[in-house]
Structures are given as structure tokens and as C-alpha cells.
Write an enzyme that holds these catalytic residues in place. Structure first.
Site, short mmCIF file in Angstrom:
data_model
loop_
_atom_site.label_atom_id
_atom_site.label_comp_id
_atom_site.label_asym_id
_atom_site.label_seq_id
_atom_site.Cartn_x
_atom_site.Cartn_y
_atom_site.Cartn_z
N ASN A 7 0.87 -1.18 0.00
CA ASN A 7 0.00 0.00 0.00
C ASN A 7 0.91 1.24 0.00
O ASN A 7 1.46 1.60 1.03
CB ASN A 7 -0.89 -0.04 1.25
CG ASN A 7 -1.81 1.16 1.33
OD1 ASN A 7 -1.79 2.04 0.47
ND2 ASN A 7 -2.63 1.20 2.37
N ARG A 90 -2.68 -2.12 -3.35
CA ARG A 90 -3.84 -1.26 -3.16
C ARG A 90 -3.71 -0.09 -4.14
O ARG A 90 -2.67 0.56 -4.19
CB ARG A 90 -3.88 -0.72 -1.73
CG ARG A 90 -5.00 0.26 -1.54
CD ARG A 90 -4.85 1.01 -0.25
NE ARG A 90 -5.96 1.93 -0.11
CZ ARG A 90 -5.87 3.10 0.52
NH1 ARG A 90 -4.73 3.46 1.04
NH2 ARG A 90 -6.90 3.88 0.61
N HIS A 179 -12.62 3.43 0.29
CA HIS A 179 -12.69 2.39 1.35
C HIS A 179 -13.47 1.16 0.86
O HIS A 179 -14.00 0.40 1.68
CB HIS A 179 -13.39 2.91 2.63
CG HIS A 179 -12.64 3.96 3.37
ND1 HIS A 179 -13.27 5.06 3.90
CD2 HIS A 179 -11.33 4.09 3.69
CE1 HIS A 179 -12.38 5.83 4.52
NE2 HIS A 179 -11.19 5.26 4.39
N ARG A 240 -10.46 16.22 7.74
CA ARG A 240 -11.21 16.64 6.55
C ARG A 240 -12.58 17.17 6.96
O ARG A 240 -13.23 16.63 7.86
CB ARG A 240 -11.42 15.46 5.59
CG ARG A 240 -10.16 14.98 4.94
CD ARG A 240 -10.49 13.98 3.82
NE ARG A 240 -9.31 13.27 3.37
CZ ARG A 240 -9.15 11.95 3.42
NH1 ARG A 240 -10.11 11.18 3.90
NH2 ARG A 240 -8.04 11.40 2.98
N ASP A 282 -7.26 12.84 16.90
CA ASP A 282 -7.35 11.51 17.51
C ASP A 282 -8.45 11.48 18.57
O ASP A 282 -8.44 12.30 19.50
CB ASP A 282 -6.00 11.14 18.14
CG ASP A 282 -5.93 9.68 18.52
OD1 ASP A 282 -6.80 9.23 19.29
OD2 ASP A 282 -5.04 8.98 18.03
N GLY A 330 -10.49 2.36 13.08
CA GLY A 330 -9.95 2.78 14.38
C GLY A 330 -11.00 3.26 15.36
O GLY A 330 -11.07 2.78 16.49
N GLU A 383 -8.11 -4.73 5.61
CA GLU A 383 -7.99 -4.44 4.18
C GLU A 383 -6.86 -5.26 3.55
O GLU A 383 -6.98 -5.68 2.40
CB GLU A 383 -7.75 -2.93 3.98
CG GLU A 383 -9.03 -2.15 4.24
CD GLU A 383 -8.83 -0.65 4.33
OE1 GLU A 383 -8.35 -0.17 5.37
OE2 GLU A 383 -9.15 0.05 3.36
#
Ligand code: AMP
Length: 396
Positions: A7, A90, A179, A240, A282, A330, A383
Site C-alpha cells: 500500500n 492497493r 474504502h 477533513r 485523535d 480505528g 484491508e
């Protein structure tokens, strides 16, 4: 079969070697700061994490260092490179060209390059990784697994934007979604766990990580998803903005004296829960700050959960019902208080949470009560394993 899963980001490369028979991870790690200085992190199964600083001017040196670490006499997970049977890459954006994973050849690389302007930060890095592997292991078959492919089943009314049709015809401006590997993996897995036919379920997957998106999976097909032409649309994420009135973008740019690149940088990297809270992207930091009374951290958490619930509600409407909601990634896997905040807003769907089950971290578990009208699960995503499975299916 042993599959090397790669990836590539613009200055990083994450990797895992997965044995497809046992589905065990034989080794994993990442290369960071490629093109700056270079750092390799390598961890064999059951072994200690090793960190090596070494120059990595390009992804080719990074791949070479990964291969050297994998075949190192003392700590290598493999005896030789012959033990790598296939490589799964990926790839972020496959545009409308790729509706499924594909074996990589010259034509595929050229077609991925055609999608570069749809993902200028990601696709070029993915191609550099592919070319580096081709140079160093020319005889090993490689498969491209696209973040966008799973969503190519969306109906046109879901993926079109309300802008002049010619922009779709000329430039393929539309919603693509991302995703996809995770949404596909999680939606399939929850059907297995429930003992139900995948093609009979109406599932909503909430992939809540630093990047976050929601997907409506109707009878095994993605029918809508919250990210768009780029990963900026939809939920409020770590940094974002998610959905925002385009007029506000122009307004802020004018007030702050920002050009298009500058304002997009703000929307991608300085917004989201970090921008709102001024604390962190976070959720562990946000939870701590909120507990200590930080009002903006509380607001960021509430805005995040509100937007998730709003999308879930709209996707229940899009599918005319929902059987199961899954939380993953997460935040989705680890943050019970977010799951509760979201589900509390969804009482109208007949959801009741099992508080004890919801008080768990990172486990595959049903968190709704048996009498809940809609089942709710935590399903850890994987993934890399999904990419390895796709790779084996095509190489075999
Ligand atoms: P991901 O992008 O899927 O790796 O998710 C990253 C985000 O998940 C982090 O920014 C955290 O907000 C959140 N996260 C990860 N682990 C935990 C945890 N143990 N508890 C709370 N939040 C977590």
C-alpha cells in the site's frame, strides 16, 4: 500461497506478507519518509519490531529494503524471494474503468495512469510502487485492488452530482466512493457472522477511522457511499471537513486570501474534528479533553456522531430499510461512546444497544440486544487480508 500486500502513499509504503492458506501475517511493517531520508519498520510474526534508518530516495529503494528484511538470514520471514507467489497492490482510484480487482499488465498501468487526475496525490504513488515491484520481481504476478471498485454498482441517481451533465460526459465528474475494500470485507463478514445470505441483507457499514465513510450495501451491492469524487466529501473526519456548502469555500478563500490549492489544503488537513476542537484528530485525545471540560472537543465529538447518524438514516431511506449496521476502523472498532452516541440518535429505527457488549475494544461482537429491530455489530476491518484474498483469487 504467500502474498506480499503493498500500500504505497506519496512518501510511505505499508506492507504485509500473508500466507493465504492459513491467512496468517508472516511479516509486516512500513517504510516512512521516502524521498526525505528513510526509515524501515519490520516485524516478523511473533518477533520484535525492528527499526532501521537508511536512505530511500525513491520507492524502489524502499521495496528493495523490504525484500532484504523479509529474506534476512536471522530475522527474515522468508528463506528467499521465491517464496513470494504474488503481489497485491492497493490502488486508490480506478475511476469508471475498474469495477473489480485485476491482474496488472502494461495496459492496466496505462489505464490507472488515466485516472491520475482524479487522485493526484494517491494514484501516482501507487504506480511508482507497482513499477518498483515489477523491476525487482519481474516474474511475480501482481494484482491491483481498487478502493473505488466496490462502489461501481451504485445507481446513476446516487453517483451523479447536480451539475451540468456535460461535466460527467467530458470529465467523468461524479461520486466514486472509497474504502471499497473495507466496506466489501466488513459487509461480507457480518453476513457470515449472522449466518445470513450476503445477497439477502440490507447493510450499512460505518468505516470510522481518520478517514471515514459510510456505505449502503443492498443485497451485496454498494448502492451509495458518503465519499465522492475524492475522499473529502461526506462525514466530518480527523482533519477533513466532509460536506460543506461550496459557496462557503469561496467565501473563506476570499476572506483568508487563499488560492484553490490553499483552501483545499485547509479542507483536507486542517478541518474535521481537529479543526473544530483545536485539540487533535485523535478520538482518544478528544475524549480526554471533553472529559476535562473542553467545550470544543465536546462539540467536535457531537458533530462527528451527528453526521454519522444522519448518513445512516439517509441510507436506511435509500435502501427502504436496514437489517444490520456495522462499525469498523480505528474509531468504529475502539470507541464505544461514539457508537452509543450514533445509535442513541437511531432509536427511531428500533435500535437498542447492549451496553455491556458495546463496552469492548477491537472485537468482533454484536452490540445490539436480541430484541433490537436492527442488528448492530462491531466488525474489525482487514484491508490487507481482503487484498490478499482478491490477489489469490485472480492469480489462481
Ligand atoms: P484508522 O484510520 O482506522 O487507523 O483510525 C485512526 C483513528 O482511530 C485514530 O485517529 C483514533 O481517533 C481512533 N482510535 C484508534 N485506536 C483507538 C482506541 N484504542 N481508542 C479510541 N480511538 C482509537
Amino acid at each position: 500461497m504467500n502474498v506480499l500486500v503493498i500500500n504505497c502513499g506519496s512518501s510511505s509504503l505499508k506492507y504485509q506478507v500473508i500466507n493465504s492458506d492459513s491467512e496468517e501475517v508472516l511479516a509486516k511493517g512500513l517504510c516512512e519518509r521516502i524521498g526525505i531520508d528513510g526509515r524501515l519498520v519490520y516485524q516478523p510474526r511473533g518477533g520484535e519490531k525492528e527499526i532501521t534508518d537508511a536512505p530511500m530516495p525513491t520507492h524502489k529503494e524502499a521495496v528493495q529494503m523490504v525484500l532484504d528484511a523479509l529474506t534476512n538470514e536471522k530475522t527474515g520471514a522468508l528463506k528467499s524471494l521465491d517464496e513470494i507467489d504474488a503481489i497485491g497492490h492497493r490502488i486508490v482510484h480506478g475511476g469508471e474503468k475498474f469495477t473489480a480487482s485485476t491482474l496488472i499488465n502494461d495496459e492496466v498501468i496505462a489505464t490507472v495512469e488515466e485516472c491520475n487526475d482524479l487522485a493526484p496525490l494517491h494514484n501516482p504513488a501507487n504506480i511508482i510502487g507497482i513499477n518498483a515491484c515489477r523491476e525487482l520481481m519481474p516474474s511475480v504476478p501482481m494484482v491491483g485492488v481498487f478502493d473505488t471498485a466496490f462502489h461501481q454498482t451504485m445507481p446513476k441517481e446516487a453517483y451523479m452530482y447536480g451539475v451540468p451533465y456535460e461535466y460527467y460526459e467530458k470529465y467523468k465528474v461524479r461520486k466514486y466512493g472509497f474504502h471499497g475494500t473495507s466496506h466489501s470485507f466488513v459487509s461480507k463478514r457480518v453476513a457470515e457472522v449472522m449466518g445470513k445470505d450476503y445477497n439477502s441483507l440490507k447493510t450499512i457499514v460505518c468505516h470510522l477511522g481518520n478517514g471515514a465513510s459510510i456505505c449502503a450495501v443492498d443485497h451485496g451491492k454498494s448502492v451509495d457511499t458518503s465519499m465522492g469524487l475524492s475522499p473529502l466529501e461526506g462525514l466530518i473526519m480527523g482533519t477533513r471537513s466532509g460536506d460543506i456548502d461550496p459557496s462557503a469555500v469561496e467565501f473563506i478563500a476570499n476572506k483568508e486570501g487563499l488560492d484553490m490549492a490553499g483552501i483545499l489544503n485547509v479542507l483536507n488537513k486542517k478541518s474535521g474534528v481537529e479543526g473544530i476542537s483545536g485539540v487533535s484528530s485523535d478520538f482518544r485525545d478528544l475524549e480526554k479533553a471533553a472529559t476535562e471540560g473542553n467545550e470544543r472537543a465536546k462539540l467536535a465529538i457531537d458533530m462527528f456522531a451527528y453526521r454519522v447518524a444522519k448518513y445512516v438514516g439517509s441510507y436506511a431511506a435509500a435502501m427502504n430499510g436496514v437489517d444490520v449496521i456495522c462499525f469498523t476502523a480505528g474509531i468504529g472498532e475502539n470507541t464505544g461512546f461514539i457508537r452509543k452516541k450514533v445509535c442513541d440518535r437511531l432509536e427511531f429505527l428500533g435500535i437498542t444497544l447492549d451496553a455491556a457488549a458495546n463496552d469492548t475494544h477491537g472485537e468482533e461482537i454484536k452490540i445490539s440486544t436480541d430484541d433490537s429491530k436492527v442488528a448492530v455489530y462491531v466488525i474489525p476491518t482487514n484491508e490487507e487480508l481482503a487484498i490478499a484474498r482478491e490477489t489469490v483469487a485472480l492469480v489462481k
